[in-house]
Design an enzyme around this catalytic site. Structure first.
Site, PDB file in Angstrom:
ATOM      1  N   GLU A  32       0.855  -1.201   0.000  1.00 57.64           N
ATOM      2  CA  GLU A  32       0.000   0.000   0.000  1.00 57.64           C
ATOM      3  C   GLU A  32       0.884   1.242   0.000  1.00 57.64           C
ATOM      4  OE1 GLU A  32      -3.453   0.166   2.487  1.00 57.64           O
ATOM      5  OE2 GLU A  32      -3.680   2.321   2.198  1.00 57.64           O
ATOM      6  N   GLU A  57       4.714   5.151   3.736  1.00 61.78           N
ATOM      7  CA  GLU A  57       4.106   6.433   4.101  1.00 61.78           C
ATOM      8  C   GLU A  57       5.171   7.327   4.762  1.00 61.78           C
ATOM      9  OE1 GLU A  57       0.851   8.058   3.923  1.00 61.78           O
ATOM     10  OE2 GLU A  57       2.348   9.519   4.557  1.00 61.78           O
ATOM     11  N   ASP A  84       9.493   7.897   0.662  1.00 60.77           N
ATOM     12  CA  ASP A  84       8.863   8.004  -0.647  1.00 60.77           C
ATOM     13  C   ASP A  84       8.765   6.613  -1.292  1.00 60.77           C
ATOM     14  OD1 ASP A  84       8.720   8.377  -3.543  1.00 60.77           O
ATOM     15  OD2 ASP A  84       9.093  10.481  -3.106  1.00 60.77           O
ATOM     16  N   ASP A 106      -2.505  12.213  -3.169  1.00 62.53           N
ATOM     17  CA  ASP A 106      -2.588  13.676  -3.256  1.00 62.53           C
ATOM     18  C   ASP A 106      -2.898  14.068  -4.697  1.00 62.53           C
ATOM     19  OD1 ASP A 106      -1.912  14.009  -0.541  1.00 62.53           O
ATOM     20  OD2 ASP A 106       0.197  13.705  -1.019  1.00 62.53           O
ATOM     21  N   LYS A 110      -3.424  21.881  -9.099  1.00 67.81           N
ATOM     22  CA  LYS A 110      -2.999  22.944 -10.020  1.00 67.81           C
ATOM     23  C   LYS A 110      -2.261  22.321 -11.210  1.00 67.81           C
ATOM     24  CE  LYS A 110      -2.608  26.570  -6.625  1.00 67.81           C
ATOM     25  NZ  LYS A 110      -1.772  27.106  -5.573  1.00 67.81           N
ATOM     26  N   ASP A 142     -11.224  10.895  -5.105  1.00 68.56           N
ATOM     27  CA  ASP A 142     -12.477  11.657  -5.077  1.00 68.56           C
ATOM     28  C   ASP A 142     -12.297  12.938  -5.895  1.00 68.56           C
ATOM     29  OD1 ASP A 142     -10.718  13.017  -3.485  1.00 68.56           O
ATOM     30  OD2 ASP A 142     -12.096  13.332  -1.818  1.00 68.56           O
ATOM     31  N   ARG A 181     -10.037   7.164   5.721  1.00 69.84           N
ATOM     32  CA  ARG A 181     -10.362   8.508   6.189  1.00 69.84           C
ATOM     33  C   ARG A 181     -10.627   9.464   5.023  1.00 69.84           C
ATOM     34  NH1 ARG A 181      -7.383  10.143  11.386  1.00 69.84           N
ATOM     35  NH2 ARG A 181      -7.948   7.968  11.528  1.00 69.84           N
ATOM     36  N   TYR A 182      -9.800   9.392   3.992  1.00 64.90           N
ATOM     37  CA  TYR A 182      -9.951  10.333   2.874  1.00 64.90           C
ATOM     38  C   TYR A 182     -11.180  10.018   2.033  1.00 64.90           C
ATOM     39  CZ  TYR A 182      -6.072  13.361   3.758  1.00 64.90           C
ATOM     40  OH  TYR A 182      -5.273  14.311   4.319  1.00 64.90           O
ATOM     41  N   GLU A 183     -11.595   8.768   2.040  1.00 61.65           N
ATOM     42  CA  GLU A 183     -12.863   8.452   1.368  1.00 61.65           C
ATOM     43  C   GLU A 183     -14.001   9.166   2.113  1.00 61.65           C
ATOM     44  OE1 GLU A 183     -13.971   4.265   0.848  1.00 61.65           O
ATOM     45  OE2 GLU A 183     -16.054   4.881   1.056  1.00 61.65           O
TER      46      GLU A 183
HETATM   47  C1  LIG Z   1      -4.526  12.247   0.648  1.00 61.36           C
HETATM   48  S1  LIG Z   1      -3.593  11.200   1.649  1.00 61.36           S
HETATM   49  C2  LIG Z   1      -4.529   9.665   1.589  1.00 61.36           C
HETATM   50  C3  LIG Z   1      -4.204   8.750   2.733  1.00 61.36           C
HETATM   51  C4  LIG Z   1      -4.910   7.402   2.748  1.00 61.36           C
HETATM   52  N1  LIG Z   1      -4.524   6.594   1.606  1.00 61.36           N
HETATM   53  C5  LIG Z   1      -6.418   7.554   2.798  1.00 61.36           C
HETATM   54  O1  LIG Z   1      -7.080   7.183   1.804  1.00 61.36           O
HETATM   55  O2  LIG Z   1      -6.936   8.018   3.820  1.00 61.36           O
HETATM   56  C6  LIG Z   1      -2.190  10.825   0.619  1.00 61.36           C
HETATM   57  C7  LIG Z   1      -1.067  10.161   1.382  1.00 61.36           C
HETATM   58  O3  LIG Z   1      -0.039   9.800   0.490  1.00 61.36           O
HETATM   59  C8  LIG Z   1       1.211  10.041   1.111  1.00 61.36           C
HETATM   60  N2  LIG Z   1       2.216  10.194   0.043  1.00 61.36           N
HETATM   61  C9  LIG Z   1       2.356  11.253  -0.797  1.00 61.36           C
HETATM   62  N3  LIG Z   1       3.363  11.035  -1.656  1.00 61.36           N
HETATM   63  C10 LIG Z   1       3.867   9.804  -1.357  1.00 61.36           C
HETATM   64  C11 LIG Z   1       4.928   9.024  -1.890  1.00 61.36           C
HETATM   65  N4  LIG Z   1       5.691   9.466  -2.909  1.00 61.36           N
HETATM   66  N5  LIG Z   1       5.178   7.817  -1.354  1.00 61.36           N
HETATM   67  C12 LIG Z   1       4.419   7.355  -0.330  1.00 61.36           C
HETATM   68  N6  LIG Z   1       3.395   8.051   0.216  1.00 61.36           N
HETATM   69  C13 LIG Z   1       3.122   9.260  -0.290  1.00 61.36           C
HETATM   70  C14 LIG Z   1       0.982  11.300   1.930  1.00 61.36           C
HETATM   71  O4  LIG Z   1       1.916  11.440   2.993  1.00 61.36           O
HETATM   72  C15 LIG Z   1      -0.446  11.086   2.427  1.00 61.36           C
HETATM   73  O5  LIG Z   1      -0.482  10.446   3.680  1.00 61.36           O
END
Ligand SMILES: C[S@@+](CC[C@H](N)C(=O)[O-])C[C@H]1O[C@@H](n2cnc3c(N)ncnc32)[C@H](O)[C@@H]1O
Length: 210
Positions: A32, A57, A84, A106, A110, A142, A181-183
């Site tokens: 994941e 994460e 990353d 994310d 933009k 979303d 949570r983000y859903e």
């Molecule tokens: C909008 S959040 C969604 C979190 C979770 N998947 C959810 O659905 O609730 C996006 C997550 O991706 C992580 N993230 C962003 N770029 C990443 C990367 N290159 N590698 C791993 N995680 C990353 C961020 O730290 C953040 O926690």
């Protein structure tokens, strides 16, 4: 935590065999990317104790939340990369991951930031390398523009086929796909999520028309 943490820099490119990260034999390894607070990962790890899970994460508060779940539920099938995902993908062995999840990444809305989106030709090629043939890659968003972007990139990528056959396949979250949570945030804000599942095709498999 050190026992659970995987540090990509410890491995040369293509050398990390993820099954070896777990103390007992696992029937597969699921990855994941960007697990946030880890609710999907923890629920999946509970539901599939015979599968090894790697969560990636960089957000340390999210990692801490997942660790609480791991501890409270005695999950010994979870390993964590606090970095990353690109670094992890580089060090993973070819054909070593059996399923992958990218949930509500994310959206970088933009236009000038679109290139920062996780979905893009480089990461799609990296995922194609590490996923076994037939592996499913589930993603959700979303964000309407990112949905279009995901579909544009994934349906034109030669290594992946979209598994949806009818609208319900992408509008309704499958029962074996725990919510995040983000859903919930998206639904509360009036942004209905989409659930996209792709299959890693074999090199000689003919791709269905998008
Ligand atoms: C909008 S959040 C969604 C979190 C979770 N998947 C959810 O659905 O609730 C996006 C997550 O991706 C992580 N993230 C962003 N770029 C990443 C990367 N290159 N590698 C791993 N995680 C990353 C961020 O730290 C953040 O926690």
């Amino acid at each position: 935590m050190p026992r659970l943490q995987v540090i990509p820099a410890d491995y040369a490119n293509g050398t990390l065999e993820p099954r070896g990260l777990f103390e007992t034999a696992v029937r597969g390894v699921w990855l994941e990317i960007g697990f946030g607070a880890g609710e999907h990962l923890a629920a999946m790890a509970k539901a599939h104790p015979d599968v090894g899970f790697i969560g990636c994460e960089p957000f340390i508060n999210g990692v801490a939340r997942l660790l609480v779940e791991v501890e409270q539920n005695g999950l010994d099938n979870v390993r964590i990369v606090v970095d990353d995902a690109g670094l992890l993908l580089d060090c993973l062995a070819t054909d070593s991951i059996d399923r992958a999840f990218l949930l509500f990444p994310d959206p970088w809305p933009k236009r000038r930031h679109n290139k920062r989106r996780f979905i893009g030709p480089n990461n799609i090629a990296a995922m194609a390398r590490v996923l076994v043939t037939g592996a499913h890659w589930r993603m959700a968003t979303d964000h309407r523009d990112y949905c279009r972007w995901m579909l544009d990139h994934m349906t034109t990528a030669p290594d992946f086929g979209w598994l949806a056959r009818r609208p319900g396949d992408w509008r309704i979250r499958p029962e074996d796909w725990p919510p995040t949570r983000y859903e919930s945030k998206g639904i509360e804000a009036g942004r209905p999520p989409v659930f996209l599942s792709f299959e890693r095709l074999s090199p000689n498999q003919v791709k269905d028309a998008p």
